[in-house]
Design an enzyme around this catalytic site. Structure first.
Site, PDB file in Angstrom:
ATOM      1  N   CYS A   1       0.628   8.013   3.621  1.00 48.98           N
ATOM      2  CA  CYS A   1      -0.656   7.923   3.121  1.00 48.98           C
ATOM      3  C   CYS A   1      -1.415   8.548   4.538  1.00 48.98           C
ATOM      4  O   CYS A   1      -2.410   9.283   4.202  1.00 48.98           O
ATOM      5  CB  CYS A   1      -1.259   6.491   3.342  1.00 48.98           C
ATOM      6  N   THR A   2      -0.890   8.536   5.731  1.00 48.31           N
ATOM      7  CA  THR A   2      -1.666   9.532   6.543  1.00 48.31           C
ATOM      8  C   THR A   2      -1.274  10.989   6.555  1.00 48.31           C
ATOM      9  O   THR A   2      -2.216  11.757   6.779  1.00 48.31           O
ATOM     10  CB  THR A   2      -1.059   8.891   7.919  1.00 48.31           C
TER      11      THR A   2
END
Length: 155
Positions: free
Chosen positions: A45-46
């Protein structure tokens, strides 16, 4: 899960600054990229958020809003956005209302699937990418928007 041609459901969710953001506000400017992601601060997600951050100015140049939606709190989104200098809204869907409406709940209703939707001014989904573990298709969707700007798509 919603697919190309479906009408995107309305939502009203707070962003990382506590401002209420609606689908109507977003699509008023034109085509909008809405991406759902499982959780702040996780590795994939980062990477995805940072990749979208790196294309954000290009999207803004075409007046294409970009928002991320996940079930974390406003405060979590605020920390995530600050830590990674994310210039776009992260919407807190703590009750998973939008997650369910777009059909991106994980198996048996747990978690959130990684999905990106391109929504036009009529709230119709004109493109989507779905891949739980890999972000390439999601970035490709944004690249297609940049290659064929919304004004070119209408002509």
């Amino acid at each position: 899960m919603l697919t190309i041609g479906d009408i995107a459901p309305d939502f009203a969710l707070p962003d990382q600054n506590g401002n209420l953001v609606t689908l109507d506000q977003l699509v008023a400017r034109g085509q909008t990229v809405i991406y759902f992601y499982p959780a702040d601060f996780t590795p994939v997600c980062t990477r995805e958020a940072c990749a979208f951050r790196d294309r954000y100015d290009d999207l803004q140049g075409l007046s294409v809003p970009l928002v991320g939606i996940s079930p974390q709190s406003v405060e979590s989104h605020k920390r995530f956005a600050a830590a990674h200098r994310l210039p776009f809204p992260l919407l807190a869907d703590e009750t998973k209302e939008a997650v369910r409406a777009f059909g991106v709940s994980g198996p048996l209703g747990f978690g959130v699937r990684r999905a990106t939707f391109l929504v036009d001014q009529d709230k119709r989904i004109v493109n989507r990418a779905v891949s739980d573990l890999f972000i390439g298709g999601h970035l490709e969707l944004v690249s297609k928007v940049l290659e064929k700007p919304p004004s070119a798509a209408r002509s």
